[in-house]
Design a protein around this motif. Structure first.
Motif, PDB file in Angstrom:
ATOM      1  N   GLU A   6      -5.490   2.300  -7.211  1.00 32.49           N
ATOM      2  CA  GLU A   6      -6.617   1.536  -6.664  1.00 32.49           C
ATOM      3  C   GLU A   6      -6.674   0.143  -7.261  1.00 32.49           C
ATOM      4  N   SER A  60      -3.942  -6.254  -1.754  1.00 29.67           N
ATOM      5  CA  SER A  60      -3.060  -5.864  -0.654  1.00 29.67           C
ATOM      6  C   SER A  60      -3.708  -5.940   0.733  1.00 29.67           C
ATOM      7  N   GLU A  61      -5.050  -6.015   0.801  1.00 27.33           N
ATOM      8  CA  GLU A  61      -5.659  -6.216   2.117  1.00 27.33           C
ATOM      9  C   GLU A  61      -5.303  -7.608   2.635  1.00 27.33           C
ATOM     10  N   ASN A 101      -3.907  -2.142  -5.979  1.00 29.25           N
ATOM     11  CA  ASN A 101      -4.117  -2.660  -4.635  1.00 29.25           C
ATOM     12  C   ASN A 101      -5.299  -3.599  -4.542  1.00 29.25           C
ATOM     13  N   GLU A 102      -6.442  -3.180  -5.139  1.00 29.15           N
ATOM     14  CA  GLU A 102      -7.663  -3.955  -4.927  1.00 29.15           C
ATOM     15  C   GLU A 102      -7.765  -5.185  -5.821  1.00 29.15           C
ATOM     16  N   ILE A 118      -2.366   7.757   5.910  1.00 23.80           N
ATOM     17  CA  ILE A 118      -2.919   6.437   5.617  1.00 23.80           C
ATOM     18  C   ILE A 118      -1.933   5.371   6.091  1.00 23.80           C
ATOM     19  N   PRO A 157      -0.392  -7.750   2.484  1.00 27.53           N
ATOM     20  CA  PRO A 157       0.110  -6.380   2.598  1.00 27.53           C
ATOM     21  C   PRO A 157       1.599  -6.194   2.288  1.00 27.53           C
ATOM     22  N   GLY A 164      -4.733   0.596   5.378  1.00 31.35           N
ATOM     23  CA  GLY A 164      -5.470   1.314   4.340  1.00 31.35           C
ATOM     24  C   GLY A 164      -6.382   2.395   4.890  1.00 31.35           C
ATOM     25  N   LYS A 165      -6.417   2.563   6.198  1.00 27.90           N
ATOM     26  CA  LYS A 165      -7.317   3.553   6.797  1.00 27.90           C
ATOM     27  C   LYS A 165      -6.593   4.855   7.116  1.00 27.90           C
ATOM     28  N   THR A 170      -0.063   1.970   6.096  1.00 31.35           N
ATOM     29  CA  THR A 170       0.222   0.964   5.075  1.00 31.35           C
ATOM     30  C   THR A 170       0.771  -0.329   5.675  1.00 31.35           C
ATOM     31  N   LYS A 230       0.818  -1.219   0.000  1.00 36.34           N
ATOM     32  CA  LYS A 230       0.000   0.000   0.000  1.00 36.34           C
ATOM     33  C   LYS A 230       0.854   1.273   0.000  1.00 36.34           C
TER      34      LYS A 230
END
Lengths: 184, 141
Positions: free
Chosen positions: A80, A89-90, A83-84, B123, A93, B63-64, B125, A69
């Motif tokens: 976007e 990446s969620e 990553n998505e 943000i 990571p 990501g937040k 990471t 990220k």
């Protein structure tokens, strides 16, 4: 009694000085990692300067890790999608490498010079690990150590699926560059 | 209305949708986040959450947008021209919360004093040796 103490002290002093001379770990917390994809349709590049890399001069062990990220793109939509959709990446990571310099004896970390190195190890991207061999360069200048490597990565090797719609825009092989300046 | 008018309206809509699409496609990635933070946390607590259980901390923060308050350990420049890194205290002097700040959006950042308490919004990471925040801006408390 005094004799034994001074002998023990001497042995201790000797072992401390020799180990500190050899166990040299070079760490860079601002390692730059960038990648570049070039197709007739579009050039995509992204970079980050927050990666971490470590070289252990005594064993030749070399590692780096990067947060997905933290990659910065020119265009928001690309960042976007990267990553998505591609890197997920969620779920994953980080990307990382763990390996060693196989020609360690060719490198003298204490002497100024430019040393080409061969590095072998495991590259983990998107949760998939592969054995890789890459070439790099270790430079020593004025006592400061830097390291660079350029290598190519095939997204499909790491189960990164590019939808048919954008296939033309993303190269089959992505060029990755890693660049580190070490604090000893 | 005549059929011709319907066609004109439809064409107009298509052009508008096309223009909006082009706008979003080319929209440059921002170097600073303008959103409100989801969490406000002390730098020591954030560091501790990550070192205790990285997976859980990532579920919460990855990501937040978060706002972190802590002691500024140092400001360092990176090889990137318009960027500096601010390090907030985690546990000791060796590692903590690493915040990437774009100079163009934060011209006053170089005036900050080491040792001062500051608040940074950015943000999250994830964590390598430090917890890394990007697109950061210094908040006035």
């Amino acid at each position: 009694m005094k004799n034994t103490i001074s002998k023990v002290a001497l042995v201790l002093l000797f072992s401390i000085t020799t180990t500190s001379g050899f166990a040299q770990k070079y760490i860079d917390k601002t390692t730059e990692v960038s990648f570049f994809s070039s197709t007739p349709m579009e050039d995509i590049d992204a970079k980050t300067s927050s990666a971490v890399s470590i070289i252990d001069a005594s064993t030749g062990a070399m590692e780096f890790a990067v947060l997905i990220k933290a990659f910065q793109f020119e265009k928001e939509l690309m960042q976007e999608h990267f990553n998505e959709n591609y890197m997920e990446s969620e779920k994953f990571p980080k990307a990382s490498f763990k390996g060693k310099i196989t020609n360690l004896s060719d490198v003298n970390f204490k002497q100024d010079g430019t040393y080409p190195v061969d590095i072998a190890g495991t590259l983990t991207i998107h949760g998939i690990s592969k054995e890789v061999n890459v070439k790099g360069t270790v430079k020593v200048a004025g006592g400061k150590v830097t390291a660079n490597s350029d290598f190519r990565v095939k997204p499909q090797d790491y189960k990164i699926s590019i939808p048919k719609v954008v296939e033309e825009k993303i190269a089959e092989e992505i060029k990755v560059t890693v660049s580190a300046d070490y604090d000893a | 209305m005549k059929a011709r008018n319907y066609i004109f309206i439809l064409l107009g809509l298509i052009v508008m949708i096309g223009l909006v699409g082009i706008y979003f496609y080319n929209k440059p990635a921002s170097r600073v986040t303008k959103e409100k933070p989801l969490y406000e946390i002390k730098s020591e607590d954030l560091f501790s959450e990550y070192t205790t259980d990285e997976a859980t901390a990532n579920k919460k923060y990855l990501g937040k947008v978060i706002e972190v308050t802590g002691t500024l350990l140092n400001i360092s420049s990176t090889d990137e021209q318009n960027q500096v890194t601010l390090m907030l205290k985690g546990v000791d002097e060796t590692s903590g919360i690493s915040c990437k700040v774009d100079l163009k959006s934060n011209p006053d950042v170089l005036k900050l004093k080491e040792g001062s308490e500051i608040s940074i919004k950015g943000i999250c990471t994830g964590m390598l040796m430090d917890v890394v925040l990007v697109n950061c801006s210094v908040q006035n408390s």
